[in-house]
Design a protein around this motif. Structure first.
Motif, PDB file in Angstrom:
ATOM      1  N   THR A  11     -47.017 148.191  69.228  1.00 43.61           N
ATOM      2  CA  THR A  11     -47.158 149.204  70.279  1.00 43.61           C
ATOM      3  C   THR A  11     -46.828 148.702  71.665  1.00 43.61           C
ATOM      4  O   THR A  11     -46.771 149.496  72.601  1.00 43.61           O
ATOM      5  CB  THR A  11     -48.597 149.762  70.283  1.00 43.61           C
ATOM      6  OG1 THR A  11     -49.507 148.709  70.647  1.00 43.61           O
ATOM      7  CG2 THR A  11     -48.974 150.289  68.911  1.00 43.61           C
ATOM      8  N   GLY A  12     -46.659 147.387  71.839  1.00 44.73           N
ATOM      9  CA  GLY A  12     -46.435 146.849  73.163  1.00 44.73           C
ATOM     10  C   GLY A  12     -47.695 146.711  73.994  1.00 44.73           C
ATOM     11  O   GLY A  12     -47.629 146.465  75.193  1.00 44.73           O
ATOM     12  N   LYS A  13     -48.867 146.862  73.372  1.00 42.87           N
ATOM     13  CA  LYS A  13     -50.147 146.746  74.067  1.00 42.87           C
ATOM     14  C   LYS A  13     -50.968 145.625  73.434  1.00 42.87           C
ATOM     15  O   LYS A  13     -50.903 145.416  72.216  1.00 42.87           O
ATOM     16  CB  LYS A  13     -50.942 148.052  73.991  1.00 42.87           C
ATOM     17  CG  LYS A  13     -50.234 149.257  74.597  1.00 42.87           C
ATOM     18  CD  LYS A  13     -51.083 150.508  74.436  1.00 42.87           C
ATOM     19  CE  LYS A  13     -50.363 151.728  75.003  1.00 42.87           C
ATOM     20  NZ  LYS A  13     -51.188 152.960  74.863  1.00 42.87           N
ATOM     21  N   THR A  14     -51.727 144.925  74.257  1.00 47.23           N
ATOM     22  CA  THR A  14     -52.598 143.870  73.772  1.00 47.23           C
ATOM     23  C   THR A  14     -54.019 144.382  73.633  1.00 47.23           C
ATOM     24  O   THR A  14     -54.380 145.425  74.191  1.00 47.23           O
ATOM     25  CB  THR A  14     -52.585 142.669  74.738  1.00 47.23           C
ATOM     26  OG1 THR A  14     -53.019 143.118  76.037  1.00 47.23           O
ATOM     27  CG2 THR A  14     -51.188 142.089  74.850  1.00 47.23           C
ATOM     28  N   ILE A  15     -54.830 143.643  72.887  1.00 47.70           N
ATOM     29  CA  ILE A  15     -56.249 143.944  72.742  1.00 47.70           C
ATOM     30  C   ILE A  15     -57.000 142.987  73.663  1.00 47.70           C
ATOM     31  O   ILE A  15     -56.908 141.773  73.504  1.00 47.70           O
ATOM     32  CB  ILE A  15     -56.709 143.789  71.288  1.00 47.70           C
ATOM     33  CG1 ILE A  15     -55.936 144.762  70.384  1.00 47.70           C
ATOM     34  CG2 ILE A  15     -58.211 144.039  71.157  1.00 47.70           C
ATOM     35  CD1 ILE A  15     -56.222 144.581  68.911  1.00 47.70           C
ATOM     36  N   PHE A  16     -57.721 143.545  74.627  1.00 48.79           N
ATOM     37  CA  PHE A  16     -58.399 142.722  75.636  1.00 48.79           C
ATOM     38  C   PHE A  16     -59.905 142.882  75.500  1.00 48.79           C
ATOM     39  O   PHE A  16     -60.439 143.991  75.543  1.00 48.79           O
ATOM     40  CB  PHE A  16     -57.963 143.125  77.042  1.00 48.79           C
ATOM     41  CG  PHE A  16     -58.695 142.371  78.122  1.00 48.79           C
ATOM     42  CD1 PHE A  16     -58.440 141.028  78.343  1.00 48.79           C
ATOM     43  CD2 PHE A  16     -59.644 143.001  78.901  1.00 48.79           C
ATOM     44  CE1 PHE A  16     -59.110 140.330  79.326  1.00 48.79           C
ATOM     45  CE2 PHE A  16     -60.317 142.314  79.892  1.00 48.79           C
ATOM     46  CZ  PHE A  16     -60.052 140.975  80.105  1.00 48.79           C
ATOM     47  N   ASP A  17     -60.585 141.755  75.315  1.00 47.16           N
ATOM     48  CA  ASP A  17     -62.043 141.722  75.255  1.00 47.16           C
ATOM     49  C   ASP A  17     -62.533 140.796  76.355  1.00 47.16           C
ATOM     50  O   ASP A  17     -62.337 139.584  76.284  1.00 47.16           O
ATOM     51  CB  ASP A  17     -62.514 141.224  73.877  1.00 47.16           C
ATOM     52  CG  ASP A  17     -64.029 141.219  73.758  1.00 47.16           C
ATOM     53  OD1 ASP A  17     -64.695 141.811  74.636  1.00 47.16           O
ATOM     54  OD2 ASP A  17     -64.554 140.632  72.804  1.00 47.16           O
ATOM     55  N   PRO A  18     -63.174 141.316  77.420  1.00 46.06           N
ATOM     56  CA  PRO A  18     -63.612 140.451  78.517  1.00 46.06           C
ATOM     57  C   PRO A  18     -64.681 139.449  78.122  1.00 46.06           C
ATOM     58  O   PRO A  18     -64.856 138.429  78.783  1.00 46.06           O
ATOM     59  CB  PRO A  18     -64.135 141.446  79.562  1.00 46.06           C
ATOM     60  CG  PRO A  18     -64.472 142.666  78.790  1.00 46.06           C
ATOM     61  CD  PRO A  18     -63.519 142.719  77.655  1.00 46.06           C
ATOM     62  N   SER A  19     -65.403 139.712  77.024  1.00 42.97           N
ATOM     63  CA  SER A  19     -66.445 138.792  76.550  1.00 42.97           C
ATOM     64  C   SER A  19     -65.928 138.068  75.315  1.00 42.97           C
ATOM     65  O   SER A  19     -65.655 138.700  74.290  1.00 42.97           O
ATOM     66  CB  SER A  19     -67.729 139.551  76.207  1.00 42.97           C
ATOM     67  OG  SER A  19     -68.201 140.268  77.329  1.00 42.97           O
ATOM     68  N   ASN A  20     -65.768 136.775  75.423  1.00 42.51           N
ATOM     69  CA  ASN A  20     -65.298 135.980  74.287  1.00 42.51           C
ATOM     70  C   ASN A  20     -66.432 135.821  73.282  1.00 42.51           C
ATOM     71  O   ASN A  20     -67.303 134.965  73.439  1.00 42.51           O
ATOM     72  CB  ASN A  20     -64.798 134.616  74.768  1.00 42.51           C
ATOM     73  CG  ASN A  20     -63.534 134.745  75.595  1.00 42.51           C
ATOM     74  OD1 ASN A  20     -62.703 135.597  75.326  1.00 42.51           O
ATOM     75  ND2 ASN A  20     -63.391 133.909  76.599  1.00 42.51           N
ATOM     76  N   ARG A  21     -66.447 136.647  72.265  1.00 39.13           N
ATOM     77  CA  ARG A  21     -67.538 136.671  71.289  1.00 39.13           C
ATOM     78  C   ARG A  21     -67.204 135.716  70.146  1.00 39.13           C
ATOM     79  O   ARG A  21     -66.177 135.851  69.488  1.00 39.13           O
ATOM     80  CB  ARG A  21     -67.762 138.094  70.769  1.00 39.13           C
ATOM     81  CG  ARG A  21     -67.849 139.127  71.904  1.00 39.13           C
ATOM     82  CD  ARG A  21     -67.897 140.546  71.373  1.00 39.13           C
ATOM     83  NE  ARG A  21     -67.476 141.480  72.400  1.00 39.13           N
ATOM     84  CZ  ARG A  21     -68.288 142.041  73.288  1.00 39.13           C
ATOM     85  NH1 ARG A  21     -69.578 141.746  73.263  1.00 39.13           N
ATOM     86  NH2 ARG A  21     -67.835 142.888  74.185  1.00 39.13           N
ATOM     87  N   GLU A  22     -68.104 134.777  69.912  1.00 38.55           N
ATOM     88  CA  GLU A  22     -67.883 133.750  68.905  1.00 38.55           C
ATOM     89  C   GLU A  22     -68.595 134.049  67.586  1.00 38.55           C
ATOM     90  O   GLU A  22     -68.426 133.308  66.626  1.00 38.55           O
ATOM     91  CB  GLU A  22     -68.352 132.381  69.435  1.00 38.55           C
ATOM     92  CG  GLU A  22     -67.576 131.876  70.637  1.00 38.55           C
ATOM     93  CD  GLU A  22     -66.122 131.560  70.300  1.00 38.55           C
ATOM     94  OE1 GLU A  22     -65.814 131.377  69.101  1.00 38.55           O
ATOM     95  OE2 GLU A  22     -65.302 131.509  71.238  1.00 38.55           O
ATOM     96  N   GLN A  23     -69.388 135.120  67.519  1.00 39.42           N
ATOM     97  CA  GLN A  23     -70.073 135.410  66.260  1.00 39.42           C
ATOM     98  C   GLN A  23     -69.069 135.894  65.216  1.00 39.42           C
ATOM     99  O   GLN A  23     -68.040 136.458  65.560  1.00 39.42           O
ATOM    100  CB  GLN A  23     -71.174 136.467  66.463  1.00 39.42           C
ATOM    101  CG  GLN A  23     -70.667 137.875  66.724  1.00 39.42           C
ATOM    102  CD  GLN A  23     -70.457 138.151  68.196  1.00 39.42           C
ATOM    103  OE1 GLN A  23     -70.337 137.231  68.983  1.00 39.42           O
ATOM    104  NE2 GLN A  23     -70.407 139.427  68.548  1.00 39.42           N
TER     105      GLN A  23
END
Length: 394
Positions: free
Chosen positions: A58-70
């Motif tokens: 799609t030309g879009k990235t998935i952005f998660d501001p919190s780096n979740r390690e679980q």
């Protein structure tokens, strides 16, 4: 009755065919859009994998501001990337909002039953500007240096830390700049050495010795998740004709162009600034038949803390200049004067290769609401001070 049953059957079949056409079966999905994820995989790594697939699709990235390690907590086998994303997020009580540039992951509010209350689209759009929107001040230095000199000094732009570079120069190059700003200590071999030097001081020194030039020092303040653009150069136009014979003039940008999109990431201890950088150096060569644009581009993403510097190097520009050398006056005589110009002069092309270096620093700026509150407090303190001064002279 029989005819009515047949018509109803055909209508149902037609509706089913239309539904099937609107929602194609999984066999039509490209294989590169199907993913398999293990339940032990951390959420951060799983989203990075899905982000790469989403970017290609799609030309879009998935952005998660919190780096979740679980761990994601669910095995996902041979599923479409979007289905896998929704399964992963729902299992971890997360969801996403699709914007023009990315899929923004957030933790929605929970209802009384403990299930997520998915907010309507646009209500939590991270690109929406409010009075509390943070801004980023970006300071840039455009420097163009002689490639040969920079190579002699062994400058490694990736070694930039806290505004300082490691310089490893040979004897001739070191002696040239020793008197101006620094001396290069010799190493064990006596022929090579190294030292640390402030990058801006190095640029000024090279400029004073005609080995480089600071082209510009632009500054721009950009709102969070908005694109900032800096251009040092000019626009050029190309004329063409449409099907009706009308002249169409289209304008394009050339020169040194820097486009930056900042994203503020709030960590556990301090905020960080994610910069999506596009740098371009282009020159235009007009031609009666077509216009040639020589272009050098660099695209990168960096994560900086407040006030940290980063540098982009390796943008080379080669200028070819035709020069005529030899005995003055005689070398410029016309060819029909006994051919003397060929005996006492010659022509050659000189190549001048220069490297463009872009030095950037990112600062967090207080939001407009906080700045306005401070201004009101300042005006109030000034008013009280003025009233106290008036009371003294009464």
């Amino acid at each position: 009755m029989k005819r009515t049953w047949i018509i109803g059957f055909l209508l149902a079949a037609g509706v089913g065919a239309l539904w099937a056409a609107d929602k194609p079966p999984r066999s039509y999905i490209p294989a590169e859009q199907i993913v398999t994820l293990s339940a032990e995989l951390p959420v951060r790594e799983a989203l990075e994998i899905l982000s790469g697939v989403a970017m290609a699709a799609t030309g879009k990235t998935i952005f998660d501001p919190s780096n979740r390690e679980q761990p994601i907590g669910v095995d996902i086998f041979h599923r479409h990337w979007r289905d896998a994303l929704e399964i992963l997020l729902a299992r971890n009580q997360l969801w996403y909002l699709e914007t023009a540039e990315s899929y923004f992951v957030f933790r929605p509010k929970l209802g009384r039953d403990g299930k997520p209350l998915f907010i309507p689209s646009g209500a939590e759009d991270p690109t929406r500007v409010t009075a509390e929107t943070r801004e980023v001040k970006i300071e840039a230095v455009f420097f163009e240096g002689d490639r040969k000199t920079l190579r002699e000094f062994g400058i490694n732009w990736s070694s930039l830390v806290d505004g300082k570079l490691f310089v490893q120069a040979d004897g001739s190059a070191a002696d040239e700049l020793t008197s101006s700003i620094f001396s290069v200590s010799t190493g064990g071999s006596g022929t090579r050495g190294g030292t640390e030097i402030e990058v801006e001081a190095l640029m000024r020194t090279l400029e004073s010795h005609d080995k480089g030039q600071i082209i510009a020092r632009p500054e721009v303040i950009v709102a969070n998740r908005k694109k900032g653009r800096i251009q040092v150069g000019q626009d050029f136009s190309i004329k063409s004709r449409d099907y009706a014979g009308n002249t169409i003039e289209e304008f394009y940008s050339a020169g040194t162009i820097l486009e930056v999109t900042p994203i503020i990431v709030f960590g556990e201890e301090r905020p960080y600034i994610h910069l999506d950088i596009h740098a371009e150096r282009s020159t235009v060569i007009p031609n009666p038949v077509s216009t040639t644009v020589n272009k050098t581009q660099a695209e990168t993403e960096v994560l900086l803390y407040d006030g940290e510097q980063t540098v982009i190097g390796g943008l080379y520009v080669t200028k070819i200049t035709s020069v005529r050398k030899g005995i003055p006056y005689v070398k410029d005589l016309p060819w029909w004067v006994l051919g003397l110009r060929y005996l006492f002069g010659y022509s050659r092309d000189e190549r001048d290769t220069r490297e463009l270096v872009i030095l950037m620093r990112a600062h967090l700026v207080e939001d407009a609401s906080t700045r306005f509150s401070k201004r009101i407090q300042l005006e109030e303190s000034r008013r009280k001070a003025f009233e106290q001064m008036q009371d003294r002279f009464k």
